[in-house]
Enzyme design. Structure first.
Site, short mmCIF file in Angstrom:
data_model
loop_
_atom_site.label_atom_id
_atom_site.label_comp_id
_atom_site.label_asym_id
_atom_site.label_seq_id
_atom_site.Cartn_x
_atom_site.Cartn_y
_atom_site.Cartn_z
N HIS A 109 -9.68 1.03 4.76
CA HIS A 109 -8.43 1.27 5.48
C HIS A 109 -8.69 2.24 6.64
O HIS A 109 -9.51 3.15 6.52
CB HIS A 109 -7.37 1.85 4.53
CG HIS A 109 -6.00 1.84 5.12
ND1 HIS A 109 -5.59 2.80 6.03
CD2 HIS A 109 -4.95 0.98 4.99
CE1 HIS A 109 -4.35 2.51 6.40
NE2 HIS A 109 -3.94 1.43 5.79
N GLY A 156 2.51 2.66 10.79
CA GLY A 156 3.45 3.76 10.61
C GLY A 156 4.15 4.18 11.89
O GLY A 156 4.79 5.23 11.93
N GLY A 172 2.86 -0.90 4.35
CA GLY A 172 2.91 0.51 3.98
C GLY A 172 4.34 0.94 3.72
O GLY A 172 4.91 0.70 2.66
N GLY A 173 4.94 1.60 4.71
CA GLY A 173 6.26 2.22 4.56
C GLY A 173 7.32 1.34 3.88
O GLY A 173 8.00 1.79 2.95
N GLU A 193 -5.26 -4.62 10.72
CA GLU A 193 -4.27 -3.56 10.89
C GLU A 193 -4.58 -2.78 12.16
O GLU A 193 -5.40 -1.84 12.12
CB GLU A 193 -4.31 -2.61 9.69
CG GLU A 193 -3.93 -3.26 8.37
CD GLU A 193 -3.39 -2.23 7.38
OE1 GLU A 193 -2.32 -2.49 6.82
OE2 GLU A 193 -4.00 -1.17 7.18
N SER A 198 3.53 -1.74 10.50
CA SER A 198 4.97 -1.78 10.74
C SER A 198 5.59 -3.13 10.40
O SER A 198 6.48 -3.61 11.11
CB SER A 198 5.30 -1.36 12.18
OG SER A 198 4.88 -0.03 12.41
N ASN A 247 0.87 -1.18 0.00
CA ASN A 247 0.00 0.00 0.00
C ASN A 247 0.91 1.23 0.00
O ASN A 247 1.47 1.58 1.04
CB ASN A 247 -0.90 -0.03 1.24
CG ASN A 247 -1.77 1.22 1.35
OD1 ASN A 247 -1.81 2.04 0.43
ND2 ASN A 247 -2.46 1.36 2.47
N TRP A 248 1.04 1.84 -1.15
CA TRP A 248 1.94 3.00 -1.26
C TRP A 248 1.37 4.24 -0.58
O TRP A 248 2.07 5.23 -0.41
CB TRP A 248 2.21 3.32 -2.74
CG TRP A 248 3.14 2.39 -3.44
CD1 TRP A 248 3.59 1.18 -3.00
CD2 TRP A 248 3.73 2.59 -4.73
NE1 TRP A 248 4.43 0.62 -3.93
CE2 TRP A 248 4.53 1.46 -5.01
CE3 TRP A 248 3.67 3.61 -5.69
CZ2 TRP A 248 5.27 1.32 -6.19
CZ3 TRP A 248 4.38 3.47 -6.87
CH2 TRP A 248 5.18 2.33 -7.11
N LYS A 249 0.09 4.21 -0.24
CA LYS A 249 -0.60 5.39 0.31
C LYS A 249 -0.36 6.57 -0.63
O LYS A 249 -0.24 6.37 -1.83
CB LYS A 249 -0.12 5.65 1.75
CG LYS A 249 -0.24 4.37 2.60
CD LYS A 249 -0.15 4.60 4.07
CE LYS A 249 -0.33 3.27 4.79
NZ LYS A 249 -0.33 3.39 6.23
N GLU A 280 -7.14 4.71 7.63
CA GLU A 280 -6.94 6.13 7.28
C GLU A 280 -8.17 6.68 6.55
O GLU A 280 -8.48 7.86 6.67
CB GLU A 280 -5.65 6.28 6.46
CG GLU A 280 -4.42 6.08 7.35
CD GLU A 280 -3.18 5.53 6.66
OE1 GLU A 280 -3.13 5.51 5.41
OE2 GLU A 280 -2.25 5.11 7.37
P1 13P Z 1 3.02 0.68 7.73
O1 13P Z 1 3.56 -0.61 7.15
O2 13P Z 1 3.72 1.90 7.22
O3 13P Z 1 2.92 0.61 9.21
O4 13P Z 1 1.51 0.83 7.18
C1 13P Z 1 0.63 -0.22 7.32
C2 13P Z 1 -0.57 0.07 6.51
O5 13P Z 1 -1.37 0.92 6.85
C3 13P Z 1 -0.77 -0.70 5.27
O6 13P Z 1 -2.04 -0.52 4.75
#
Ligand code: 13P
Length: 246
Positions: A94, A170, A230-231, A164, A209, A9-11, A96
């Site tokens: 998600h 994050g 994500g990251g 999640e 994470s 997930n590149w966000k 977010e």
């Molecule tokens: P991180 O891996 O950056 O913690 O993000 C997780 C996430 O929200 C994936 O959708």
């Protein structure tokens, strides 16, 4: 036997030249792997990634879709449009989106149904906040999110679920493998009550994470079938290592 699934997930990250370098390095790095792998860039880069991924086995996904099929809804992107751009997957609900765009379980349910009608495989995200965990409400929150999104779905084929925990996203503070496994087992129990036929084949991903250094111990858990990353998915080496660990 559930095939492992790892989703990037590149966000809201990416830029033309960066995307190209990242995808090329990732594909070059990825050698032996058993997992299905999906990259979810921002909408506007789906076309670019479809070209970059070419005939590789790595699939394309989006980070969200509209709950409406078509019409005068400025700014919305339909599930069918995503399919048209080469996406096969879509992340739905998600945290977010729930937090910053006030997405309710009912809205998430409508998006799931749109995604499935368009032939996309949705990845439903659920997870509790730190406060909810501390109050002992983690399971009830996750259960309510699952029932709110899945109650009207005829069956649970063609779906994945990502747990999640909001406090792990994050923050560098991943859930421990035991914490994650306990919640995954709980999620599988909840979905078994909804659809006993398909629950054992349903893939449950952990997100929050996930890094090259903690992926293997998470994937070693009985009910963790992969990850939503994500990251670390913005780093070709790290993401390739996570996919290989699955
Ligand atoms: P991180 O891996 O950056 O913690 O993000 C997780 C996430 O929200 C994936 O959708």
């Amino acid at each position: 036997m559930r095939q492992p699934l790892v989703i990037a997930n590149w966000k809201m990250h990416g830029k033309g030249a960066f995307n190209q370098a990242l995808v090329e390095a990732f594909l070059a790095e990825l050698k032996e792997y058993r997992a299905q792998c999906v990259l979810c860039p921002p909408f506007v880069y789906l076309g670019q990634l479809a070209e970059l991924l070419g005939s590789s086995d790595v699939m394309l996904g989006a980070q969200d879709c509209s709950h409406i099929a078509e019409g005068a809804y400025t700014g919305e992107v339909s599930a069918q449009m995503l399919r048209d751009c080469g996406a096969q997957w879509v992340i739905v609900g998600h945290s977010e989106r729930r937090q910053y765009h006030q997405e309710s379980d009912a809205l998430v349910a409508a998006k799931l149904s749109m995604a499935q009608h368009a032939g996309l495989t949705p990845v439903l995200c659920v997870g509790e906040t730190q406060e909810q965990r501390e109050a002992g409400e983690a399971e009830s929150v996750v259960k309510a999110q699952l029932l709110g999104a899945l109650d009207d779905l005829p069956d649970l084929q063609g779906l994945a679920i990502a747990y999640e925990p909001v406090w792990a996203i994050g923050t560098g503070l991943s859930a421990s493998p035991e914490q994650a496994q306990a919640m995954h087992a709980f999620i599988r129990d909840v979905v078994t009550d909804l659809d006993a036929t398909n629950a054992s084949a349903l893939r449950l991903l952990y997100g929050g994470s996930v890094k090259a250094g903690n992926a293997a111990e998470l994937f070693a858990q009985a009910d963790i079938d992969g990850a939503l990353v994500g990251g670390a998915s913005l780093d070709a080496d790290a993401f390739a290592a996570i996919v290989s660990a699955a």
